[in-house]
Design a protein around this motif. Structure first.
Motif, PDB file in Angstrom:
ATOM      1  N   LEU A  31       0.828  -1.207   0.000  1.00  0.00           N
ATOM      2  CA  LEU A  31       0.000   0.000   0.000  1.00  0.00           C
ATOM      3  C   LEU A  31       0.864   1.259   0.000  1.00  0.00           C
ATOM      4  CD1 LEU A  31      -2.865  -0.944   2.488  1.00  0.00           C
ATOM      5  CD2 LEU A  31      -3.071  -0.515   0.022  1.00  0.00           C
ATOM      6  N   LEU A  32       1.967   1.239   0.739  1.00  0.00           N
ATOM      7  CA  LEU A  32       2.881   2.372   0.740  1.00  0.00           C
ATOM      8  C   LEU A  32       3.463   2.592  -0.657  1.00  0.00           C
ATOM      9  CD1 LEU A  32       4.517   4.608   2.081  1.00  0.00           C
ATOM     10  CD2 LEU A  32       6.164   2.848   2.783  1.00  0.00           C
ATOM     11  N   ALA A  33       3.881   1.517  -1.300  1.00  0.00           N
ATOM     12  CA  ALA A  33       4.433   1.623  -2.655  1.00  0.00           C
ATOM     13  C   ALA A  33       3.391   2.176  -3.627  1.00  0.00           C
ATOM     14  CB  ALA A  33       4.938   0.255  -3.119  1.00  0.00           C
ATOM     15  N   GLU A  34       2.162   1.721  -3.490  1.00  0.00           N
ATOM     16  CA  GLU A  34       1.085   2.217  -4.353  1.00  0.00           C
ATOM     17  C   GLU A  34       0.803   3.689  -4.073  1.00  0.00           C
ATOM     18  OE1 GLU A  34      -2.180  -0.458  -3.710  1.00  0.00           O
ATOM     19  OE2 GLU A  34      -1.126  -2.130  -4.658  1.00  0.00           O
ATOM     20  N   ALA A  35       0.831   4.088  -2.807  1.00  0.00           N
ATOM     21  CA  ALA A  35       0.595   5.486  -2.447  1.00  0.00           C
ATOM     22  C   ALA A  35       1.692   6.376  -3.022  1.00  0.00           C
ATOM     23  CB  ALA A  35       0.533   5.634  -0.925  1.00  0.00           C
ATOM     24  N   LEU A  36       2.933   5.893  -3.009  1.00  0.00           N
ATOM     25  CA  LEU A  36       4.032   6.667  -3.586  1.00  0.00           C
ATOM     26  C   LEU A  36       3.798   6.899  -5.078  1.00  0.00           C
ATOM     27  CD1 LEU A  36       7.067   4.984  -1.821  1.00  0.00           C
ATOM     28  CD2 LEU A  36       6.147   7.271  -1.397  1.00  0.00           C
ATOM     29  N   GLN A  37       3.295   5.878  -5.764  1.00  0.00           N
ATOM     30  CA  GLN A  37       3.008   6.025  -7.192  1.00  0.00           C
ATOM     31  C   GLN A  37       1.867   7.014  -7.431  1.00  0.00           C
ATOM     32  OE1 GLN A  37       4.594   4.790 -10.033  1.00  0.00           O
ATOM     33  NE2 GLN A  37       6.108   4.545  -8.412  1.00  0.00           N
ATOM     34  N   PHE A  38       0.916   7.050  -6.502  1.00  0.00           N
ATOM     35  CA  PHE A  38      -0.195   7.991  -6.613  1.00  0.00           C
ATOM     36  C   PHE A  38       0.305   9.420  -6.437  1.00  0.00           C
ATOM     37  CE2 PHE A  38      -3.622  10.482  -4.651  1.00  0.00           C
ATOM     38  CZ  PHE A  38      -4.594  10.359  -5.623  1.00  0.00           C
ATOM     39  N   VAL A  39       1.189   9.640  -5.457  1.00  0.00           N
ATOM     40  CA  VAL A  39       1.713  10.974  -5.165  1.00  0.00           C
ATOM     41  C   VAL A  39       2.700  11.425  -6.233  1.00  0.00           C
ATOM     42  CG1 VAL A  39       3.113  12.291  -3.524  1.00  0.00           C
ATOM     43  CG2 VAL A  39       1.365  10.729  -2.688  1.00  0.00           C
ATOM     44  N   ASP A  40       3.535  10.501  -6.704  1.00  0.00           N
ATOM     45  CA  ASP A  40       4.567  10.838  -7.690  1.00  0.00           C
ATOM     46  C   ASP A  40       4.627   9.738  -8.746  1.00  0.00           C
ATOM     47  OD1 ASP A  40       6.709  11.802  -9.108  1.00  0.00           O
ATOM     48  OD2 ASP A  40       8.164  11.597  -7.483  1.00  0.00           O
ATOM     49  N   PRO A  41       3.725   9.771  -9.731  1.00  0.00           N
ATOM     50  CA  PRO A  41       3.701   8.726 -10.755  1.00  0.00           C
ATOM     51  C   PRO A  41       5.063   8.567 -11.426  1.00  0.00           C
ATOM     52  CG  PRO A  41       1.804  10.170 -10.969  1.00  0.00           C
ATOM     53  CD  PRO A  41       2.729  10.810  -9.966  1.00  0.00           C
TER      54      PRO A  41
END
Length: 68
Positions: A31-41
């Motif tokens: 989930l953290l990795a996915e959130a990072l992609q959401f914040v900074d694709p």
């Protein structure tokens, strides 16, 4: 849940390695990795559970990490 106080670095930049506590579940790390992609694709960061110090040079080489 991830204890955000225990995360070593919160300002994530391309190429960073984030070390979360070893008791963090795989799902929470994902989930953290996915959130990072959401914040900074497109941001390329690695999320690792537990201490990196436990990896020896041979294990890191097998993972494609090489000491400079």
């Amino acid at each position: 849940m991830i204890d955000l106080e225990a995360v070593h670095k919160l300002k994530v930049e391309d190429g960073d390695v984030l070390v979360v506590p070893e008791h963090t579940s795989y799902e929470d790390a994902q989930l953290l990795a996915e959130a990072l992609q959401f914040v900074d694709p497109g941001c390329r960061a690695i999320v690792i559970r537990g201490p990196v110090e436990q990896l020896d040079v041979g294990a890191m080489n097998k993972l494609g990490w090489y000491r400079a």
